[in-house]
Design a protein around this motif. Structure first.
Motif, short mmCIF file in Angstrom:
data_model
loop_
_atom_site.label_atom_id
_atom_site.label_comp_id
_atom_site.label_asym_id
_atom_site.label_seq_id
_atom_site.Cartn_x
_atom_site.Cartn_y
_atom_site.Cartn_z
N ASP A 1 0.80 -1.22 0.08
CA ASP A 1 -0.08 0.00 0.07
C ASP A 1 0.94 1.38 0.00
O ASP A 1 0.46 2.38 0.18
CB ASP A 1 -0.83 0.08 1.16
CG ASP A 1 -0.13 0.13 2.47
OD1 ASP A 1 0.92 -0.12 2.57
OD2 ASP A 1 -0.77 0.14 3.62
N ARG B 1 1.20 -0.50 8.88
CA ARG B 1 1.00 1.02 8.93
C ARG B 1 -0.17 1.67 8.44
O ARG B 1 -0.72 1.13 7.28
CB ARG B 1 2.25 1.84 8.55
CG ARG B 1 2.17 3.33 8.65
CD ARG B 1 3.42 3.98 8.07
NE ARG B 1 3.20 5.25 7.89
CZ ARG B 1 4.06 6.43 7.11
NH1 ARG B 1 4.88 5.62 6.58
NH2 ARG B 1 3.76 7.44 7.18
N GLN B 2 -0.98 2.39 9.08
CA GLN B 2 -2.10 2.81 8.64
C GLN B 2 -2.10 4.27 7.97
O GLN B 2 -1.06 4.93 8.26
CB GLN B 2 -3.37 3.11 9.69
CG GLN B 2 -3.39 1.72 10.56
CD GLN B 2 -3.93 0.50 9.60
OE1 GLN B 2 -4.69 0.37 8.66
NE2 GLN B 2 -3.08 -0.77 10.04
N GLU B 3 -2.85 5.05 7.29
CA GLU B 3 -2.73 6.30 6.68
C GLU B 3 -2.42 7.22 7.87
O GLU B 3 -2.14 8.62 7.61
CB GLU B 3 -3.85 6.68 5.98
CG GLU B 3 -4.17 5.70 4.48
CD GLU B 3 -3.15 6.36 3.55
OE1 GLU B 3 -2.66 7.55 3.76
OE2 GLU B 3 -2.94 5.67 2.63
N ASP B 4 -3.27 7.11 9.22
CA ASP B 4 -3.07 7.93 10.20
C ASP B 4 -1.84 7.76 10.88
O ASP B 4 -1.76 8.23 12.18
CB ASP B 4 -4.21 7.81 11.07
CG ASP B 4 -4.46 6.48 11.75
OD1 ASP B 4 -3.76 5.71 11.44
OD2 ASP B 4 -5.48 6.43 12.45
N ASP C 1 5.87 -0.68 6.55
CA ASP C 1 5.42 -1.59 7.76
C ASP C 1 6.76 -1.94 8.59
O ASP C 1 7.74 -1.77 8.16
CB ASP C 1 4.65 -2.70 7.23
CG ASP C 1 3.63 -2.44 6.21
OD1 ASP C 1 2.59 -1.49 6.75
OD2 ASP C 1 3.33 -3.01 5.18
N SER D 1 -1.37 -1.49 12.83
CA SER D 1 -2.21 -2.65 13.08
C SER D 1 -1.21 -3.97 13.49
O SER D 1 -0.66 -4.27 12.33
CB SER D 1 -3.27 -2.95 11.99
OG SER D 1 -4.09 -3.94 12.46
N ARG E 1 -2.00 -9.45 5.36
CA ARG E 1 -2.66 -9.04 6.67
C ARG E 1 -3.46 -10.31 7.49
O ARG E 1 -4.02 -10.08 8.38
CB ARG E 1 -3.72 -7.95 6.44
CG ARG E 1 -2.99 -6.52 6.18
CD ARG E 1 -3.98 -5.51 5.96
NE ARG E 1 -3.06 -4.24 5.94
CZ ARG E 1 -3.01 -3.26 6.90
NH1 ARG E 1 -3.94 -3.46 7.78
NH2 ARG E 1 -2.54 -2.03 6.51
#
Length: 422
Positions: free
Chosen positions: A72, A96-99, A76, A103, A150
């Motif tokens: 993405d 890693r998330q967009e914010d 990570d 996770s 994931r």
């Protein structure tokens, strides 16, 4: 009185110089006893901003590597945990998330990865997804990435057969991935502690999805007692990947590099001494004196020293070593090289334990003087630093630190990020 003081001071300097010569003996080394002259703005004293990546680490986080595991375009993390008492060893991916939160997904646990000491990530099977290799107790574990990384139940772990060939190899301490022989894609390089073995594993042409078919070729199975850390890089510019190695138990070449021969499967690798820093363990690479040639920086944990070695024009010639810094109380445990403050001069980041801290060092004036210590972060009492990586997580062209913090109890273990304000 002045004359007496000068004599005593000279005697002390002579003794100190003699001690440094003993500590760094084995190559023609120059270890200045004095630090550089501080320049404007140094040392930095403000701590970097700390954020929690994962506060449920537990089980002694012992290895960390960064890669985009789910495609993405966000970096990570993979964290290996050695396990402790009732807590099993495990590897956890932190997506890693967009914010900028992460996770966690535990992809493997149990005896197959007990003693995990190092991780390497790269696409080994040509499917454009980074796979994982873990250096563990008595084996190398290979974890090919599934289509849905994931999903924990899609991951499977395999043992590299020849890494457990019944020869008492014991603990594998470090692992790297590089194309050593130029065929069949990336290969695996690893160093084993108990036998003192530096080896590479040739990628098979078929059945790469499992641990079978990987051929182990020993680069050095005789002189690398306590083999601790490795680097893979083409140091002599011949287009072939060479291997750097530290071996704290060796007598005369604790830091060495091995030249990749014409045929790395059948021909011996030529060993070149870099230096003999006592108890040399962790090693990092960077152009510390900005001469367009990669130098190496190395830890001596029991001596609380950081040494660096200047690469000559011909890396087969003698390397010159220098004392970068001498810690007073803390024990350094990991190092990395990055241009921390954006001035085109590589800096050195060091993690320590007892007390747990992060520091970054930069030269002011001559790079061969001892470097200036700058604060990065002091951990709370009874929390120590472990392994870390340097990554630009927020896209500001400054490398942040993401590392493993070890609490007095496993409940206090965590993975933390320190944002670079420089």
């Amino acid at each position: 009185m002045l004359r007496f003081f000068c004599c005593v001071r000279s005697l002390r300097l002579v003794k100190k110089a003699a001690l440094l010569m003993l500590l760094f003996a084995a190559s023609a080394l120059d270890c200045p006893p004095n630090g550089g002259t501080p320049g404007s703005g140094f040392p930095r004293t403000v701590a970097w901003t700390q954020t929690v990546v994962n506060d449920d680490a537990g089980a002694r986080p012992s290895a960390i590597v960064a890669a985009d595991f789910d495609g993405d375009d966000l970096t990570d993390l993979a964290v290996g945990h050695q396990g402790f008492e009732a807590e099993p060893a495990r590897i956890v991916l932190l997506f890693r998330q967009e914010d900028d939160t992460f996770s966690p997904v535990a992809i493997i646990e149990g005896e197959s990865i007990a003693g995990v000491a190092a991780l390497a990530a790269a696409d080994l099977n040509g499917d454009d997804r980074p796979d994982l290799v873990a250096a563990c107790a008595g084996r190398l574990a290979y974890l090919p990435a599934p289509e849905e990384p994931r999903q924990a139940d899609q991951w499977a772990g395999f043992e590299i057969d020849e890494s457990i060939a019944g020869e008492g190899i014991g603990q594998w301490n470090d692992v790297a991935i590089a194309n050593i022989d130029g065929v069949n894609g990336p290969d695996i390089v690893a160093c084993g502690q108990d036998v003192g073995r530096l080896s590479w594993f040739a990628s098979p042409s078929e059945a790469i999805a499992t641990g079978t078919g990987w051929q182990r070729i020993d680069i050095d199975a005789e002189t690398r007692e306590g083999a601790s850390s490795i680097l893979v890089v083409d140091v002599n510019g011949d287009g072939k990947i060479d291997v750097f190695s530290t071996a704290p138990g060796e007598e005369s070449a604790r830091i060495a590099w091995y030249q990749n021969p014409s045929n790395p499967v059948t021909e011996p690798w030529t060993k070149f001494t870099i230096g003999n820093l006592p108890a040399a363990t962790r090693i990092a690479i960077g152009d510390l004196n900005v001469d367009s040639r990669p130098d190496v920086v190395v830890l001596n944990p029991p001596g609380r020293q950081i040494g660096w070695y200047m690469r000559p024009a011909n890396p087969a010639d003698a390397w010159t070593g220098f004392l970068l810094t001498q810690y007073g109380t803390a024990t350094p445990v990991d190092i990395g090289v990055a241009d921390t403050d954006g001035n085109s001069q590589p800096d050195v980041v060091v993690a320590s334990r007892t007390p747990g801290s992060l520091r970054w060092f930069t030269p002011v004036g001559t790079q061969t003087d001892q470097w200036i210590e700058n604060n990065l972060f002091d951990l709370p009492q009874n929390v120590n630093m472990g392994r870390f990586v340097l990554e630009d997580f927020d896209g500001d062209n400054r490398r942040d630190v993401i590392g493993c913090a070890l609490g007095e109890n496993t409940a206090d273990d965590s993975v933390l990020r320190w944002e670079n304000p420089e």
